[in-house]
Design a protein around this motif. Structure first.
Motif, PDB file in Angstrom:
ATOM      1  N   VAL A  16     -29.565 -79.230  10.125  1.00 62.93           N
ATOM      2  CA  VAL A  16     -29.261 -78.028   9.340  1.00 62.93           C
ATOM      3  C   VAL A  16     -28.341 -78.328   8.156  1.00 62.93           C
ATOM      4  CG1 VAL A  16     -29.643 -76.454  11.270  1.00 62.93           C
ATOM      5  CG2 VAL A  16     -27.350 -77.407  10.892  1.00 62.93           C
ATOM      6  N   ALA A  17     -27.655 -79.482   8.199  1.00 63.48           N
ATOM      7  CA  ALA A  17     -26.778 -79.837   7.090  1.00 63.48           C
ATOM      8  C   ALA A  17     -26.402 -81.303   7.184  1.00 63.48           C
ATOM      9  CB  ALA A  17     -25.510 -78.978   7.109  1.00 63.48           C
ATOM     10  N   SER A  18     -25.944 -81.846   6.054  1.00 63.28           N
ATOM     11  CA  SER A  18     -25.372 -83.188   6.071  1.00 63.28           C
ATOM     12  C   SER A  18     -24.112 -83.187   5.220  1.00 63.28           C
ATOM     13  CB  SER A  18     -26.376 -84.220   5.544  1.00 63.28           C
ATOM     14  OG  SER A  18     -26.613 -84.036   4.158  1.00 63.28           O
ATOM     15  N   LEU A  19     -23.219 -84.104   5.528  1.00 67.02           N
ATOM     16  CA  LEU A  19     -21.958 -84.235   4.805  1.00 67.02           C
ATOM     17  C   LEU A  19     -21.905 -85.650   4.259  1.00 67.02           C
ATOM     18  CD1 LEU A  19     -21.608 -82.087   7.188  1.00 67.02           C
ATOM     19  CD2 LEU A  19     -19.165 -82.447   6.916  1.00 67.02           C
ATOM     20  N   ARG A  20     -21.812 -85.766   2.938  1.00 62.68           N
ATOM     21  CA  ARG A  20     -21.827 -87.076   2.294  1.00 62.68           C
ATOM     22  C   ARG A  20     -20.567 -87.278   1.466  1.00 62.68           C
ATOM     23  NH1 ARG A  20     -26.487 -89.867   2.635  1.00 62.68           N
ATOM     24  NH2 ARG A  20     -28.233 -88.728   3.556  1.00 62.68           N
ATOM     25  N   GLY A  21     -19.970 -88.452   1.606  1.00 60.49           N
ATOM     26  CA  GLY A  21     -18.755 -88.767   0.878  1.00 60.49           C
ATOM     27  C   GLY A  21     -19.041 -89.586  -0.364  1.00 60.49           C
ATOM     28  N   GLY A  22     -18.033 -89.675  -1.248  1.00 63.78           N
ATOM     29  CA  GLY A  22     -18.183 -90.457  -2.465  1.00 63.78           C
ATOM     30  C   GLY A  22     -17.153 -90.056  -3.486  1.00 63.78           C
ATOM     31  N   ALA A  23     -17.153 -90.730  -4.609  1.00 62.06           N
ATOM     32  CA  ALA A  23     -16.153 -90.484  -5.653  1.00 62.06           C
ATOM     33  C   ALA A  23     -16.558 -89.300  -6.520  1.00 62.06           C
ATOM     34  CB  ALA A  23     -15.962 -91.735  -6.493  1.00 62.06           C
ATOM     35  N   VAL A  24     -16.534 -88.121  -5.934  1.00 59.47           N
ATOM     36  CA  VAL A  24     -16.927 -86.923  -6.672  1.00 59.47           C
ATOM     37  C   VAL A  24     -16.051 -86.736  -7.907  1.00 59.47           C
ATOM     38  CG1 VAL A  24     -17.203 -84.417  -6.542  1.00 59.47           C
ATOM     39  CG2 VAL A  24     -17.745 -85.836  -4.559  1.00 59.47           C
ATOM     40  N   GLU A  25     -14.747 -87.020  -7.748  1.00 54.53           N
ATOM     41  CA  GLU A  25     -13.824 -86.784  -8.854  1.00 54.53           C
ATOM     42  C   GLU A  25     -14.071 -87.708 -10.039  1.00 54.53           C
ATOM     43  OE1 GLU A  25     -11.857 -89.854  -6.207  1.00 54.53           O
ATOM     44  OE2 GLU A  25     -13.179 -88.125  -6.008  1.00 54.53           O
ATOM     45  N   ALA A  26     -14.840 -88.786  -9.831  1.00 62.34           N
ATOM     46  CA  ALA A  26     -15.115 -89.722 -10.920  1.00 62.34           C
ATOM     47  C   ALA A  26     -16.314 -89.310 -11.759  1.00 62.34           C
ATOM     48  CB  ALA A  26     -15.351 -91.123 -10.344  1.00 62.34           C
ATOM     49  N   ASP A  27     -17.005 -88.240 -11.365  1.00 64.56           N
ATOM     50  CA  ASP A  27     -18.179 -87.810 -12.115  1.00 64.56           C
ATOM     51  C   ASP A  27     -17.766 -87.397 -13.522  1.00 64.56           C
ATOM     52  OD1 ASP A  27     -20.350 -85.873 -13.073  1.00 64.56           O
ATOM     53  OD2 ASP A  27     -21.215 -86.671 -11.229  1.00 64.56           O
ATOM     54  N   PRO A  28     -18.521 -87.810 -14.550  1.00 66.00           N
ATOM     55  CA  PRO A  28     -18.142 -87.470 -15.926  1.00 66.00           C
ATOM     56  C   PRO A  28     -18.227 -85.992 -16.251  1.00 66.00           C
ATOM     57  CG  PRO A  28     -20.303 -88.524 -15.844  1.00 66.00           C
ATOM     58  CD  PRO A  28     -19.696 -88.686 -14.489  1.00 66.00           C
ATOM     59  N   ASP A  29     -18.950 -85.233 -15.463  1.00 66.59           N
ATOM     60  CA  ASP A  29     -19.049 -83.792 -15.691  1.00 66.59           C
ATOM     61  C   ASP A  29     -17.939 -83.097 -14.903  1.00 66.59           C
ATOM     62  OD1 ASP A  29     -19.652 -81.083 -15.784  1.00 66.59           O
ATOM     63  OD2 ASP A  29     -21.807 -81.421 -15.741  1.00 66.59           O
ATOM     64  N   PRO A  30     -16.972 -82.458 -15.583  1.00 61.72           N
ATOM     65  CA  PRO A  30     -15.848 -81.839 -14.869  1.00 61.72           C
ATOM     66  C   PRO A  30     -16.259 -80.688 -13.972  1.00 61.72           C
ATOM     67  CG  PRO A  30     -15.841 -81.159 -17.167  1.00 61.72           C
ATOM     68  CD  PRO A  30     -16.870 -82.259 -17.035  1.00 61.72           C
ATOM     69  N   ARG A  31     -17.483 -80.168 -14.166  1.00 67.82           N
ATOM     70  CA  ARG A  31     -17.932 -79.074 -13.309  1.00 67.82           C
ATOM     71  C   ARG A  31     -18.450 -79.575 -11.950  1.00 67.82           C
ATOM     72  NH1 ARG A  31     -21.659 -76.278 -17.847  1.00 67.82           N
ATOM     73  NH2 ARG A  31     -22.026 -78.500 -18.222  1.00 67.82           N
ATOM     74  N   ILE A  32     -18.584 -80.905 -11.836  1.00 68.05           N
ATOM     75  CA  ILE A  32     -19.010 -81.472 -10.562  1.00 68.05           C
ATOM     76  C   ILE A  32     -17.775 -81.671  -9.693  1.00 68.05           C
ATOM     77  CG2 ILE A  32     -20.163 -83.410  -9.430  1.00 68.05           C
ATOM     78  CD1 ILE A  32     -21.999 -81.754 -11.187  1.00 68.05           C
ATOM     79  N   ARG A  33     -17.690 -80.975  -8.618  1.00 66.57           N
ATOM     80  CA  ARG A  33     -16.539 -81.046  -7.721  1.00 66.57           C
ATOM     81  C   ARG A  33     -17.051 -80.961  -6.288  1.00 66.57           C
ATOM     82  NH1 ARG A  33     -17.293 -76.054  -9.728  1.00 66.57           N
ATOM     83  NH2 ARG A  33     -17.162 -74.285  -8.315  1.00 66.57           N
ATOM     84  N   PRO A  34     -16.198 -81.227  -5.307  1.00 69.03           N
ATOM     85  CA  PRO A  34     -16.668 -81.092  -3.919  1.00 69.03           C
ATOM     86  C   PRO A  34     -17.305 -79.721  -3.708  1.00 69.03           C
ATOM     87  CG  PRO A  34     -14.538 -82.158  -3.944  1.00 69.03           C
ATOM     88  CD  PRO A  34     -14.803 -81.712  -5.362  1.00 69.03           C
ATOM     89  N   ARG A  35     -18.491 -79.716  -3.098  1.00 67.33           N
ATOM     90  CA  ARG A  35     -19.198 -78.437  -2.964  1.00 67.33           C
ATOM     91  C   ARG A  35     -20.281 -78.531  -1.900  1.00 67.33           C
ATOM     92  NH1 ARG A  35     -21.420 -81.486  -6.805  1.00 67.33           N
ATOM     93  NH2 ARG A  35     -23.677 -81.472  -7.112  1.00 67.33           N
ATOM     94  N   TRP A  36     -20.660 -77.380  -1.393  1.00 66.34           N
ATOM     95  CA  TRP A  36     -21.856 -77.251  -0.571  1.00 66.34           C
ATOM     96  C   TRP A  36     -23.030 -77.056  -1.524  1.00 66.34           C
ATOM     97  CZ3 TRP A  36     -22.763 -78.166   4.402  1.00 66.34           C
ATOM     98  CH2 TRP A  36     -21.655 -78.268   5.265  1.00 66.34           C
ATOM     99  N   HIS A  37     -24.007 -77.938  -1.414  1.00 68.93           N
ATOM    100  CA  HIS A  37     -25.129 -77.950  -2.339  1.00 68.93           C
ATOM    101  C   HIS A  37     -26.393 -77.479  -1.607  1.00 68.93           C
ATOM    102  CE1 HIS A  37     -26.859 -79.303  -6.146  1.00 68.93           C
ATOM    103  NE2 HIS A  37     -27.913 -79.691  -5.453  1.00 68.93           N
ATOM    104  N   VAL A  38     -27.196 -76.646  -2.284  1.00 68.34           N
ATOM    105  CA  VAL A  38     -28.379 -76.042  -1.672  1.00 68.34           C
ATOM    106  C   VAL A  38     -29.652 -76.652  -2.254  1.00 68.34           C
ATOM    107  CG1 VAL A  38     -29.566 -73.880  -1.140  1.00 68.34           C
ATOM    108  CG2 VAL A  38     -27.082 -73.891  -1.436  1.00 68.34           C
ATOM    109  N   TYR A  39     -30.606 -76.953  -1.372  1.00 69.50           N
ATOM    110  CA  TYR A  39     -31.928 -77.453  -1.764  1.00 69.50           C
ATOM    111  C   TYR A  39     -32.967 -76.368  -1.490  1.00 69.50           C
ATOM    112  CZ  TYR A  39     -30.109 -82.282  -1.791  1.00 69.50           C
ATOM    113  OH  TYR A  39     -29.401 -83.433  -2.060  1.00 69.50           O
ATOM    114  N   PHE A  40     -33.836 -76.118  -2.478  1.00 70.95           N
ATOM    115  CA  PHE A  40     -34.921 -75.160  -2.307  1.00 70.95           C
ATOM    116  C   PHE A  40     -36.262 -75.865  -2.479  1.00 70.95           C
ATOM    117  CE2 PHE A  40     -31.443 -72.430  -3.950  1.00 70.95           C
ATOM    118  CZ  PHE A  40     -31.367 -71.523  -2.902  1.00 70.95           C
ATOM    119  N   CYS A  41     -37.241 -75.459  -1.681  1.00 71.48           N
ATOM    120  CA  CYS A  41     -38.579 -76.052  -1.762  1.00 71.48           C
ATOM    121  C   CYS A  41     -39.377 -75.444  -2.919  1.00 71.48           C
ATOM    122  CB  CYS A  41     -39.346 -75.816  -0.464  1.00 71.48           C
ATOM    123  SG  CYS A  41     -38.860 -76.897   0.887  1.00 71.48           S
ATOM    124  N   VAL A  42     -40.135 -76.307  -3.582  1.00 74.90           N
ATOM    125  CA  VAL A  42     -41.079 -75.860  -4.612  1.00 74.90           C
ATOM    126  C   VAL A  42     -42.376 -76.636  -4.429  1.00 74.90           C
ATOM    127  CG1 VAL A  42     -39.317 -75.218  -6.305  1.00 74.90           C
ATOM    128  CG2 VAL A  42     -40.209 -77.557  -6.274  1.00 74.90           C
TER     129      VAL A  42
END
Length: 259
Positions: free
Chosen positions: A186-212
């Motif tokens: 039902v979910a996964s938790l993945r670690g990594g250097a989120v704070e190093a992303d060049p886009d400041p809007r990328i931060r630790p978050r719950w991310h949703v995937y939708f089927c198409v």
């Protein structure tokens, strides 16, 4: 929010987009994901997205009034919102809103110690709504700095890995902490250097995937409606996917429907 026979305690029970412009969001997601909409049961400013005749997600124009960024939020089922809110605070998280009476239940909006926003819901859930099943989202993923620390936090507040019927199981596999319920992931938790992303809007978050049915067509539609591509279409461990941003900044991933 929606109304629970679908998800057990501690499991994801709903996803909702907090937006500042409900009409514009409906137009965008209708074009990209093929959704239609009906009025929500919580009054003006709420709507429910429908896919193949079934509810898939909620949309609310509450982002501005709550003072939060436009984002997709994942909610988890609980039986005592006050107790879980207290656990959040005790373990270094933040309770931003609630417990707030909404419809026939109570909702809380919170953030974990690393800043990822999530919600939990005390009340009836939508019967049959399960991650990875039918019209529900295909996948939820916590993208954070320390997956193991996050697993400890969520495990303690939601009683994951407790020896009780219906509780979620937690295991480490494929370089991630995986949360399973009833034999389903039902979910996964993945670690990594989120704070190093060049886009400041990328931060630790719950991310949703939708089927198409077609990832490329979804990308084309998103661009035509004023959205942006964050990650170009590619093949991942679970199939072909692309990460998109809606015109207000809401992030989500589209993944190819199996079969």
């Amino acid at each position: 929010m929606a109304a629970t026979e679908g998800a057990g305690l501690g499991q994801p029970c709903w996803v909702s987009l907090l937006t500042a412009d409900l009409k514009a969001s409906q137009e965008f997601y209708a074009a990209v994901l093929g959704w239609t909409f009906r009025a929500g049961s919580f009054g003006e400013g709420f709507s429910v997205a429908i896919s193949e005749g079934k509810p898939v997600a909620g949309l609310s124009d509450a982002a501005s009034s709550l003072g939060v960024a436009v984002s997709w939020t994942s909610y988890f089922a609980v039986d005592d919102a006050d107790m879980v809110a207290a656990r959040v605070r005790e373990r270094g998280g933040t309770v931003a809103v609630g417990p707030l009476a909404v419809g026939r239940g109570r909702v809380v909006l919170a953030a974990d110690p690393m800043g990822a926003v999530f919600g939990f819901w005390e009340g009836e859930n939508l019967p049959g709504w399960r991650i990875g099943s039918g019209s529900a989202p295909a996948w939820l993923e916590l993208r954070t700095r320390d997956a193991f620390a996050a697993a400890m936090f969520y495990g303690e507040i939601f009683d994951w890995a407790m020896d009780r019927p219906g509780r979620c199981e937690v295991r480490y596999e494929d370089d991630a902490v995986t949360v399973r319920a009833g034999g389903r992931t039902v979910a996964s938790l993945r670690g990594g250097a989120v704070e190093a992303d060049p886009d400041p809007r990328i931060r630790p978050r719950w991310h949703v995937y939708f089927c198409v049915d077609d990832v490329e067509k979804a990308v084309e539609a998103a661009l035509a409606e004023g959205g942006a591509v964050v990650a170009e279409p590619s093949r991942s461990r679970v199939g072909r996917e692309a990460t998109l941003r809606d015109p207000e900044g809401g992030l989500f991933t589209v993944t190819q429907r199996a079969g």
